[in-house]
Design a protein around this motif. Sequence first.
Motif, short mmCIF file in Angstrom:
data_model
loop_
_atom_site.label_atom_id
_atom_site.label_comp_id
_atom_site.label_asym_id
_atom_site.label_seq_id
_atom_site.Cartn_x
_atom_site.Cartn_y
_atom_site.Cartn_z
N PRO A 459 -6.40 -13.67 -8.31
CA PRO A 459 -4.98 -13.78 -7.97
C PRO A 459 -4.04 -13.32 -9.09
O PRO A 459 -2.93 -12.86 -8.81
N SER A 460 -4.48 -13.46 -10.33
CA SER A 460 -3.60 -13.10 -11.44
C SER A 460 -3.52 -11.59 -11.65
O SER A 460 -2.61 -11.11 -12.32
N GLN A 461 -4.46 -10.82 -11.11
CA GLN A 461 -4.48 -9.37 -11.28
C GLN A 461 -4.67 -8.71 -9.92
O GLN A 461 -5.80 -8.58 -9.45
N PRO A 462 -3.61 -8.31 -9.25
CA PRO A 462 -3.74 -7.68 -7.93
C PRO A 462 -4.60 -6.43 -7.99
O PRO A 462 -4.53 -5.65 -8.93
N ARG A 463 -5.42 -6.25 -6.97
CA ARG A 463 -6.32 -5.11 -6.89
C ARG A 463 -5.70 -4.00 -6.05
O ARG A 463 -4.98 -4.26 -5.08
N LEU A 464 -5.99 -2.75 -6.41
CA LEU A 464 -5.54 -1.60 -5.63
C LEU A 464 -6.62 -1.21 -4.62
O LEU A 464 -7.78 -1.03 -4.97
N VAL A 465 -6.21 -1.07 -3.37
CA VAL A 465 -7.10 -0.62 -2.30
C VAL A 465 -6.44 0.56 -1.60
O VAL A 465 -5.25 0.50 -1.26
N ASN A 466 -7.21 1.63 -1.40
CA ASN A 466 -6.72 2.82 -0.70
C ASN A 466 -7.43 2.97 0.63
O ASN A 466 -8.64 2.77 0.74
N ILE A 467 -6.66 3.33 1.64
CA ILE A 467 -7.21 3.63 2.96
C ILE A 467 -6.82 5.06 3.31
O ILE A 467 -5.64 5.36 3.48
N ALA A 468 -7.82 5.94 3.37
CA ALA A 468 -7.57 7.33 3.75
C ALA A 468 -7.89 7.47 5.23
O ALA A 468 -9.06 7.43 5.64
N LEU A 469 -6.87 7.60 6.04
CA LEU A 469 -7.06 7.67 7.49
C LEU A 469 -7.64 9.01 7.91
O LEU A 469 -7.49 10.02 7.21
N ALA A 470 -8.30 9.02 9.03
CA ALA A 470 -8.80 10.27 9.59
C ALA A 470 -7.63 11.08 10.13
O ALA A 470 -6.56 10.55 10.44
N ASN A 471 -7.85 12.38 10.23
CA ASN A 471 -6.81 13.27 10.71
C ASN A 471 -6.39 12.88 12.12
O ASN A 471 -7.22 12.65 12.99
N ALA A 472 -5.08 12.77 12.33
CA ALA A 472 -4.49 12.44 13.64
C ALA A 472 -4.84 11.04 14.10
O ALA A 472 -4.72 10.72 15.27
N ALA A 473 -5.28 10.15 13.19
CA ALA A 473 -5.67 8.79 13.59
C ALA A 473 -4.47 8.00 14.10
O ALA A 473 -4.59 7.19 15.01
N LEU A 474 -3.30 8.22 13.50
CA LEU A 474 -2.13 7.43 13.86
C LEU A 474 -1.52 7.85 15.20
O LEU A 474 -0.52 7.28 15.62
N ALA A 475 -2.11 8.83 15.85
CA ALA A 475 -1.66 9.16 17.20
C ALA A 475 -2.09 8.08 18.19
O ALA A 475 -1.55 7.99 19.29
#
Length: 740
Positions: A459-475
């Motif tokens: 909790p004292s050190q927030p972690r970085l997380v990346n999400i690389a979506l697939a092409n056209a996923a947000l359609a």
Amino acid sequence: MNAEWLLLPWNCWKSGIRVAGSRLGAKFYLTLAFAALIFAFALEASCALSAMAKNLGQAKVSVAISAISPDILTFSEDDKGFPEKVTVKGSVTNSSDAAIDNVRVLVRTSSRLATDAKTIHDWVKGSSDKGFGSLRVKTSKSLGQLPAKKSVDFTVEIPASSLPKPTKTAFGSLAVETIVTANRLTSEDATAGRSLLLYGDGKNLSAKTKLSVIAPLSASSPEMAKWLATGGAGSAATAGEQESDSAKPLKSVSDNAGLVKSLSRVGITWVIDPALLQSDSPLLTGSFNPLPERKPPLSLDETMLEALKVAQSKGASLSLDLWGAPDFVQLDEGALIQSAQWNQQLGKLLGKQVLLEPSTVFLANPTWVDRADKICKTGDNRLTNGCVFVTGGNQLELTGKYNYQPDLLGQVRLENQTRNYLGDHGDLSALMTKSSGQNAFTDTQLARAILAAIANERPSQPRLVNIALANAALASSTAQQRLAKILSDPWVDPVSLSQALSSNPTPVSFPKRSQTSRLAASSASSLGVSGSSFQPATTAINKARSQVLPSLNKITDSPQRISVPLYQQLLLSTSRAMTVAERTQAISNASREIDLISGAVQIQSSSDINLISDRSEIPIKVLNRLPVQVRVRLQLHPTDARLRADSAPQVSLAPKGSKNIRIPVTAVRNGNVSANVEILSEDGNLVLGKQQQINLRIRSGWEDHIFLGFILSAATVFIVGLVLNLRRGTRMERNQEEEE
């Protein structure tokens, strides 16, 4: 049972009297009849039980949880905000051909919370039953009969008093499982539904997970593949003009602007395909036609530009996709640089309108980073504000041991240079792009639970997380709802791309073994934006392209009118989002376009040519199907020593024009000879296409014989005419004398 079987004893008794003539024979036949009747009853019962068992053996019942309300239980000092009940909604599906009676749904919850991301993931996916303690039935509901091939919805309420109470330190996930019981239904015939009830401090939460969502913005791959196979790549897309009615842009292109406007917020980085930005790009115009002679100034599509401005005003980050679409192994270094230089101009123009983050390079293999050096490190070719490299977290091996999720910003020392990579969390990106409607809620809860577990690790050190979506996923509307839910969680801190790049890097190296400790969990679809290597299918096309395009530079002053549309088609044809079948079709179309260009300047076929003189000129018609003026040299290569070519004449051909030229030759002796005609540049190098063959019949000396024959014929005609005139004159003199 058939009525004839029931009458069997009486008939047999009568038959026994007739045959045996006594009661003893009748009794014998009657006993035999009753035995047959009992056997028939047993046989029919056996068949019925067998059919029933078969139907039950085929019975497949599955349960899916569609909602849990409330889906988060939060701690409060006075318990005023604690609900009285938790409602679980879902559906039971019978996929068998027979109805099932006395169906009952049981809802079970775990005895304790799970706080480890891997434990939560494995339990929901069914690969492990450990980590949540024991499952206990909390409530149930009868559904009666479940018809064949039907689904029935259910709603079950769990008393909140029977669940663990949230505390300041209870920050995890409670397992919720729904199972089905029915008459003669075994556990092997039923699939349970699993989901999660989340626990957390919604008001004073100090633990946060820094989340960066990288969303490529391009056309959807199925539509692009179909487009490349039809109107987008016509019969002569780059070598000639297409039919006007075939130029139809991709439908999904116009939809992207709406997605950008509606979904943009802090935490999302749009990685824009340059083909969506330039106003005359093939995706927006619908064709790969050659560029006009006087190309208009580079301009941006107004609709997309407005959408990007709105996105930035809402806090979204903007980055230019460095190569638009291709996997790195698809095109060689020269082709990548060529396409990047075109994007460089577009990036500079876009940078005057919006604030651009570093350009993005997607790497399915992090070792391909050296191919981007000439673009990202050299000052002359620098795109916007440098480059950021995105790869799968499973591609980066940890150099140290961690009992928590380290930052997904990997740092590796490679050839005396320090490289930083944004690692994709494969499990999360796979959940985000999963479009299954039946388990949509569970997948969303699982993604949120994984992020909550990472936030609670340190909790004292927030972690970085990346999400690389697939092409056209947000359609997909499911992906949109899931993304909005995750970014609004109290334990998630959405960050911009620049903030992600400023996180504490994690020392990593490139993996050398299959069993290694990786930077992030990974599923089969990790880094779906990058795809996979497809080099065997593109070796031939790259070889052909490397021969054709340099030739264009030698024979015309405006090769970019042909090469730019061709590069655009090659880039789209190697789109990382396509399936194997789609990419194979697109590459085949691009290869056909190269063949068209390689044969665009050629000689016109003709019948055999007769040579009747020692020295003569061979007439050849040269065709230019390109929309640009070309300058070439024709070289004749006889396959026999009986003919010798004296020179290689030059010719200038107008766009879509033709010209007749003559190649001087010397006939050595008579015979039939074939010769190859090469189309060369002015410096003498082979330019386009294959050598073309012509056939010649050499009849050396026939010219003298023909001339002599002509002279003799003329002399004969003259003498005959002279004799006739003399005879006519003599006859006229006689007539005059007689008249006198």
